[in-house]
Design a protein around this motif. Structure first.
Motif, mmCIF file in Angstrom:
data_model
loop_
_atom_site.group_PDB
_atom_site.id
_atom_site.type_symbol
_atom_site.label_atom_id
_atom_site.label_comp_id
_atom_site.label_asym_id
_atom_site.label_seq_id
_atom_site.Cartn_x
_atom_site.Cartn_y
_atom_site.Cartn_z
ATOM 1 N N THR A 72 -0.645 -25.562 -12.128
ATOM 2 C CA THR A 72 0.812 -26.148 -12.523
ATOM 3 C C THR A 72 1.981 -25.521 -12.912
ATOM 4 O OG1 THR A 72 0.794 -24.503 -14.948
ATOM 5 C CG2 THR A 72 -0.421 -26.632 -15.070
ATOM 6 N N GLU A 73 1.613 -24.545 -11.685
ATOM 7 C CA GLU A 73 3.504 -24.003 -11.178
ATOM 8 C C GLU A 73 4.083 -23.328 -12.392
ATOM 9 O OE1 GLU A 73 5.513 -26.262 -8.562
ATOM 10 O OE2 GLU A 73 3.756 -26.648 -6.995
ATOM 11 N N LEU A 74 3.402 -22.664 -13.539
ATOM 12 C CA LEU A 74 3.776 -22.329 -14.591
ATOM 13 C C LEU A 74 3.187 -21.562 -14.397
ATOM 14 C CD1 LEU A 74 2.995 -25.225 -17.746
ATOM 15 C CD2 LEU A 74 5.066 -24.586 -16.369
ATOM 16 N N ARG A 90 -0.923 -31.140 -14.979
ATOM 17 C CA ARG A 90 0.145 -30.237 -14.650
ATOM 18 C C ARG A 90 1.116 -31.547 -15.226
ATOM 19 N NH1 ARG A 90 -2.646 -31.394 -9.590
ATOM 20 N NH2 ARG A 90 -2.320 -34.083 -9.695
ATOM 21 N N SER A 91 1.366 -32.409 -14.940
ATOM 22 C CA SER A 91 2.582 -33.478 -16.459
ATOM 23 C C SER A 91 2.751 -33.241 -17.910
ATOM 24 C CB SER A 91 1.791 -35.058 -16.233
ATOM 25 O OG SER A 91 1.745 -35.893 -15.046
ATOM 26 N N GLN A 97 5.313 -30.063 -16.440
ATOM 27 C CA GLN A 97 6.724 -30.661 -16.253
ATOM 28 C C GLN A 97 7.335 -30.561 -17.330
ATOM 29 O OE1 GLN A 97 5.829 -33.732 -12.855
ATOM 30 N NE2 GLN A 97 4.425 -31.827 -11.611
ATOM 31 N N ARG A 152 8.469 -28.112 -19.174
ATOM 32 C CA ARG A 152 9.437 -26.906 -18.685
ATOM 33 C C ARG A 152 11.017 -27.754 -19.103
ATOM 34 N NH1 ARG A 152 7.664 -25.143 -13.523
ATOM 35 N NH2 ARG A 152 7.301 -26.804 -12.756
ATOM 36 N N ARG A 153 11.165 -28.930 -18.436
ATOM 37 C CA ARG A 153 12.593 -29.860 -18.994
ATOM 38 C C ARG A 153 12.854 -29.646 -19.856
ATOM 39 N NH1 ARG A 153 9.137 -34.329 -15.964
ATOM 40 N NH2 ARG A 153 8.538 -35.080 -18.323
#
Length: 301
Positions: A149-151, A202-203, A206, A209-210
């Motif tokens: 997820t890149e979190l 992943r979605s 994102q 995070r946004r």
């Protein structure tokens, strides 16, 4: 190379002649990529090479000290005082030369002595470590991320929560903790396959995070669970944020999956709560949301 260091090298040559040790030619020191410098007992710069000037962006004038080369993150002036008191000092930090980009620099300085053993100043080397520092920071950042997820990963967001708990004790400022879980995620994997499940993860990551503040932190807590730490937020603020995120997810299509929902549990960091208590409260609130029909927000103070 200016006088003092050159003379020191010449003296070293004479001292070590009998050992046949090879020493650098002092005339070549201006070509070295590291800065070399010397200072007297008043902390005045008395010799230096070209790399010293290039690195610090300052040309020492008569009776110059290191005040012009000192910043809040790189205290050369204070380090010189310690050297003159007899210490060998190693110092590293960010330094911004005049009209240039910041650099991460590292220096080692030691006292120099007279023949009778008294300190007569100091000598040092200074290096530009910017590329190495940025590489280390990048590696440190990557090690704190969940690769899918890149979190933030569980450890990193847990560290953030620990810091938030301490901040609430120190400042008495509120903070909210939000735990959320994707509803029926196993069914998504079973129906559409794990690659699609990964796409949904992943979605949603994102989207979350946004839609949080820059001061908030979010991480993947495990599986299909996420954790948000929102400083300067009351329990009511946390509930409002959680419901906003819930609605965003509810209204968003995720590739081949037409409809995905999440359940949220919210707790607050107040009353001297520990990390474990805050997590337990958020988890219990999430359990209530799950067992009350999902796609909703529950809270526990």
């Amino acid at each position: 190379m200016r006088s003092r260091i050159c003379h020191s090298m010449a003296d070293q040559e004479r001292i070590h002649q009998d050992t046949h040790t090879m020493k650098p030619d002092p005339s070549s020191w201006d070509q070295l990529p590291i800065g070399l410098f010397a200072f007297d007992t008043f902390g005045r710069i008395i010799s230096y090479n070209d790399s010293f000037v290039d690195l610090l962006g300052v040309v020492p004038m008569t009776s110059s000290t290191f005040e012009r080369c000192t910043t809040s993150t790189f205290d050369l002036y204070g380090a010189v005082a310690r050297v003159l008191a007899g210490e060998t000092v190693r110092l590293a930090g960010w330094y911004t030369p005049p009209n240039r980009q910041p650099r991460f620099v590292r220096t080692t300085m030691s006292p120099s002595f007279q023949a009778d053993g008294r300190i007569d100043g100091g000598v040092g080397v200074i290096e530009d470590m910017t590329e190495q520092r940025r590489y280390e920071e990048r590696m440190e950042h990557l090690s704190s991320l969940d690769p899918l997820t890149e979190l933030f990963n569980r450890k990193k967001v847990g560290d953030v929560l620990t810091s938030a708990v301490q901040d609430t004790v120190d400042t008495k400022a509120p903070a909210a903790v939000i735990m959320l879980d994707i509803d029926y995620f196993k069914l998504v994997n079973d129906t559409f396959g794990h690659p699609t499940g990964d796409l949904v993860l992943r979605s949603i990551a994102q989207l979350l995070r946004r839609n949080i503040r820059k001061t908030d932190s979010i991480g993947r807590w495990g599986g299909e669970e996420f954790l948000i730490v929102a400083p300067q937020s009351t329990l009511t603020d946390g509930i409002q944020l959680a419901d906003k995120l819930r609605q965003k997810i509810n209204d968003e299509p995720f590739g081949p999956v037409p409809h995905v929902t999440c359940s949220f549990g919210v707790s607050s960091l107040d009353g001297g709560k520990t990390v474990e208590q805050a997590l337990q409260d958020a988890d219990e609130a999430l359990y209530v949301a799950k067992n009350s029909g999902r796609n909703q927000v529950s809270s526990k103070r």
